[in-house]
Scaffold this motif. Structure first.
Motif, PDB file in Angstrom:
ATOM      1  N   GLU A 107      39.042   6.427 -53.483  1.00 30.61           N
ATOM      2  CA  GLU A 107      39.338   5.017 -53.727  1.00 30.61           C
ATOM      3  C   GLU A 107      38.979   4.174 -52.498  1.00 30.61           C
ATOM      4  OE1 GLU A 107      43.363   4.423 -54.935  1.00 30.61           O
ATOM      5  OE2 GLU A 107      43.015   2.331 -55.485  1.00 30.61           O
ATOM      6  N   LEU A 108      39.359   4.672 -51.336  1.00 35.29           N
ATOM      7  CA  LEU A 108      39.025   3.970 -50.093  1.00 35.29           C
ATOM      8  C   LEU A 108      37.512   3.848 -49.947  1.00 35.29           C
ATOM      9  CD1 LEU A 108      40.064   2.982 -47.134  1.00 35.29           C
ATOM     10  CD2 LEU A 108      39.228   5.208 -46.435  1.00 35.29           C
ATOM     11  N   LEU A 109      36.815   4.943 -50.191  1.00 31.11           N
ATOM     12  CA  LEU A 109      35.363   4.962 -50.042  1.00 31.11           C
ATOM     13  C   LEU A 109      34.705   3.952 -50.988  1.00 31.11           C
ATOM     14  CD1 LEU A 109      32.923   6.293 -48.703  1.00 31.11           C
ATOM     15  CD2 LEU A 109      32.969   8.035 -50.504  1.00 31.11           C
ATOM     16  N   ALA A 110      35.199   3.888 -52.219  1.00 31.06           N
ATOM     17  CA  ALA A 110      34.641   2.952 -53.202  1.00 31.06           C
ATOM     18  C   ALA A 110      34.803   1.516 -52.709  1.00 31.06           C
ATOM     19  CB  ALA A 110      35.322   3.137 -54.548  1.00 31.06           C
ATOM     20  N   ARG A 111      35.980   1.202 -52.156  1.00 32.95           N
ATOM     21  CA  ARG A 111      36.218  -0.164 -51.653  1.00 32.95           C
ATOM     22  C   ARG A 111      35.315  -0.474 -50.469  1.00 32.95           C
ATOM     23  NH1 ARG A 111      41.546  -2.322 -53.384  1.00 32.95           N
ATOM     24  NH2 ARG A 111      42.083  -0.920 -55.074  1.00 32.95           N
ATOM     25  N   VAL A 112      35.190   0.496 -49.564  1.00 28.71           N
ATOM     26  CA  VAL A 112      34.357   0.313 -48.372  1.00 28.71           C
ATOM     27  C   VAL A 112      32.917   0.032 -48.792  1.00 28.71           C
ATOM     28  CG1 VAL A 112      33.304   1.570 -46.432  1.00 28.71           C
ATOM     29  CG2 VAL A 112      35.783   1.615 -46.756  1.00 28.71           C
ATOM     30  N   ARG A 113      32.397   0.832 -49.716  1.00 30.06           N
ATOM     31  CA  ARG A 113      31.019   0.636 -50.183  1.00 30.06           C
ATOM     32  C   ARG A 113      30.841  -0.731 -50.819  1.00 30.06           C
ATOM     33  NH1 ARG A 113      30.230   6.529 -52.639  1.00 30.06           N
ATOM     34  NH2 ARG A 113      29.278   7.512 -50.817  1.00 30.06           N
ATOM     35  N   ALA A 114      31.808  -1.120 -51.655  1.00 30.95           N
ATOM     36  CA  ALA A 114      31.708  -2.413 -52.341  1.00 30.95           C
ATOM     37  C   ALA A 114      31.694  -3.558 -51.338  1.00 30.95           C
ATOM     38  CB  ALA A 114      32.862  -2.575 -53.325  1.00 30.95           C
ATOM     39  N   LEU A 115      32.546  -3.475 -50.323  1.00 26.78           N
ATOM     40  CA  LEU A 115      32.625  -4.555 -49.334  1.00 26.78           C
ATOM     41  C   LEU A 115      31.346  -4.643 -48.509  1.00 26.78           C
ATOM     42  CD1 LEU A 115      36.288  -4.201 -48.047  1.00 26.78           C
ATOM     43  CD2 LEU A 115      35.330  -6.068 -49.403  1.00 26.78           C
ATOM     44  N   LEU A 116      30.803  -3.511 -48.133  1.00 25.99           N
ATOM     45  CA  LEU A 116      29.577  -3.520 -47.326  1.00 25.99           C
ATOM     46  C   LEU A 116      28.404  -4.037 -48.142  1.00 25.99           C
ATOM     47  CD1 LEU A 116      29.980  -0.174 -45.366  1.00 25.99           C
ATOM     48  CD2 LEU A 116      30.045  -2.478 -44.416  1.00 25.99           C
ATOM     49  N   ARG A 117      28.385  -3.705 -49.420  1.00 25.96           N
ATOM     50  CA  ARG A 117      27.314  -4.160 -50.298  1.00 25.96           C
ATOM     51  C   ARG A 117      27.392  -5.675 -50.473  1.00 25.96           C
ATOM     52  NH1 ARG A 117      27.876  -0.074 -54.024  1.00 25.96           N
ATOM     53  NH2 ARG A 117      29.402  -1.360 -55.088  1.00 25.96           N
ATOM     54  N   ARG A 118      28.601  -6.148 -50.712  1.00 27.87           N
ATOM     55  CA  ARG A 118      28.800  -7.588 -50.907  1.00 27.87           C
ATOM     56  C   ARG A 118      28.360  -8.349 -49.666  1.00 27.87           C
ATOM     57  NH1 ARG A 118      34.755  -9.685 -51.325  1.00 27.87           N
ATOM     58  NH2 ARG A 118      35.073  -7.927 -52.708  1.00 27.87           N
ATOM     59  N   ASN A 119      28.686  -7.783 -48.508  1.00 30.19           N
ATOM     60  CA  ASN A 119      28.338  -8.430 -47.254  1.00 30.19           C
ATOM     61  C   ASN A 119      26.823  -8.467 -47.049  1.00 30.19           C
ATOM     62  OD1 ASN A 119      29.563  -9.748 -45.082  1.00 30.19           O
ATOM     63  ND2 ASN A 119      28.932  -8.091 -43.723  1.00 30.19           N
ATOM     64  N   ALA A 120      26.134  -7.400 -47.445  1.00 28.49           N
ATOM     65  CA  ALA A 120      24.678  -7.344 -47.287  1.00 28.49           C
ATOM     66  C   ALA A 120      24.014  -8.416 -48.148  1.00 28.49           C
ATOM     67  CB  ALA A 120      24.165  -5.966 -47.670  1.00 28.49           C
ATOM     68  N   ASP A 121      24.630  -8.725 -49.310  1.00 28.40           N
ATOM     69  CA  ASP A 121      24.066  -9.738 -50.208  1.00 28.40           C
ATOM     70  C   ASP A 121      24.126 -11.134 -49.600  1.00 28.40           C
ATOM     71  OD1 ASP A 121      23.575  -7.790 -52.013  1.00 28.40           O
ATOM     72  OD2 ASP A 121      25.331  -8.190 -53.256  1.00 28.40           O
ATOM     73  N   THR A 122      25.137 -11.364 -48.773  1.00 27.83           N
ATOM     74  CA  THR A 122      25.284 -12.687 -48.180  1.00 27.83           C
ATOM     75  C   THR A 122      24.775 -12.677 -46.734  1.00 27.83           C
ATOM     76  OG1 THR A 122      27.514 -12.166 -47.482  1.00 27.83           O
ATOM     77  CG2 THR A 122      27.288 -13.292 -49.580  1.00 27.83           C
ATOM     78  N   ARG A 123      23.860 -11.777 -46.481  1.00 33.03           N
ATOM     79  CA  ARG A 123      23.258 -11.591 -45.165  1.00 33.03           C
ATOM     80  C   ARG A 123      22.800 -12.935 -44.563  1.00 33.03           C
ATOM     81  NH1 ARG A 123      18.877  -7.492 -43.084  1.00 33.03           N
ATOM     82  NH2 ARG A 123      20.426  -5.957 -43.570  1.00 33.03           N
ATOM     83  N   GLN A 124      23.113 -13.110 -43.302  1.00 36.02           N
ATOM     84  CA  GLN A 124      22.768 -14.371 -42.648  1.00 36.02           C
ATOM     85  C   GLN A 124      21.279 -14.397 -42.311  1.00 36.02           C
ATOM     86  OE1 GLN A 124      25.265 -13.659 -39.385  1.00 36.02           O
ATOM     87  NE2 GLN A 124      27.061 -14.621 -40.272  1.00 36.02           N
ATOM     88  N   PRO A 125      20.686 -15.573 -42.355  1.00 35.54           N
ATOM     89  CA  PRO A 125      19.262 -15.667 -42.048  1.00 35.54           C
ATOM     90  C   PRO A 125      18.974 -15.368 -40.580  1.00 35.54           C
ATOM     91  CG  PRO A 125      20.204 -17.851 -42.305  1.00 35.54           C
ATOM     92  CD  PRO A 125      21.283 -16.872 -42.664  1.00 35.54           C
ATOM     93  N   ILE A 126      17.743 -14.977 -40.310  1.00 33.23           N
ATOM     94  CA  ILE A 126      17.312 -14.716 -38.941  1.00 33.23           C
ATOM     95  C   ILE A 126      17.232 -16.039 -38.174  1.00 33.23           C
ATOM     96  CG2 ILE A 126      15.319 -13.963 -37.563  1.00 33.23           C
ATOM     97  CD1 ILE A 126      14.860 -11.818 -39.745  1.00 33.23           C
TER      98      ILE A 126
END
Ligand code: CA
Length: 223
Positions: A107-126
């Protein structure tokens, strides 16, 4: 991906750390809130897992301070007190998710993956000034296509300058942004770090980008 885990229960901490490391994440661990906050303020982590009940400073206190210092990496809170009120406070404070104890590792792993994925989608521009570029997501800095290696402190400074390009930053502003409290921030210390940074980005290159504004501070701009 580098994660910071702040958890005072040694058993829980080693269970999470070991599991996540087996999944390929680098995991730093702190056993109390003050140490955790100091590590978190380095800005090196892609995600924080914070227990709420901690010695010295609780998880919500860490979270508040991270957000105040503009550290935006996702935060997963762990708690035994998962009342509705706690959840609301946690989410209001800037947490991204909540996991009540006890939980399974899956369960922890699933949450961690989801949060990291969500964050990658809103990646800040260079960020870019002349031929100098900084990628906030990968922390890569280049000038004229050549990779520049910066220390964590130099990176924090450059990131701050690039987000404020063309604006004069006073030493007080730089100190407030780049240093943890408790650090002896004399003007001299800041000047020394700016000189390190300037050497790396401006030496043997044209145009010079990091300029001294006599008696005031510094500015990053073309020419
Ligand atoms: Ca605890």
């Amino acid at each position: 991906m580098r994660l910071l885990l702040v958890e005072d229960e040694q058993k829980v901490a080693s269970f999470i750390k070991k599991g996540l490391e087996e999944e390929g994440y680098a995991v730093d661990h702190a056993a109390d809130g003050e140490t955790g906050l100091a590590m978190g303020l380095d800005g090196l982590h892609d995600l924080f897992i914070l227990d709420i009940n901690l010695p010295k400073l609780d998880g919500l206190g860490i979270l508040k301070e991270l957000r105040r210092k503009k550290i935006t990496a996702p935060v997963l809170l762990l708690t035994v007190r998962a009342t509705i009120e706690d959840k609301v406070i946690g989410l209001d404070t800037g947490a991204d998710d909540y996991l009540p104890k006890p939980f399974s590792f899956q369960e922890l792993l699933a949450r961690v993956r989801a949060l990291l994925r969500r964050n990658a989608d809103t990646r800040q521009p260079i960020l870019q000034v002349a031929d100098l570029s900084l990628d906030p997501a990968t922390r890569q800095v280049q000038r004229g296509g050549e990779r520049i290696e910066l220390t964590s402190k130099e990176f924090t400074l450059l990131d701050y300058f690039m987000r404020n390009q063309g604006r004069v930053l006073t030493r007080a502003m730089i100190a407030e942004h780049g240093w943890d409290y408790g650090f002896e921030t004399t003007t001299n210390v800041i000047d020394v770090y700016i000189n390190y940074l300037r050497k790396k980005i401006d030496d043997r290159r044209e145009p010079k980008l990091l300029h001294t504004v006599r008696g005031v501070g510094y500015v990053l701009k073309e020419e």
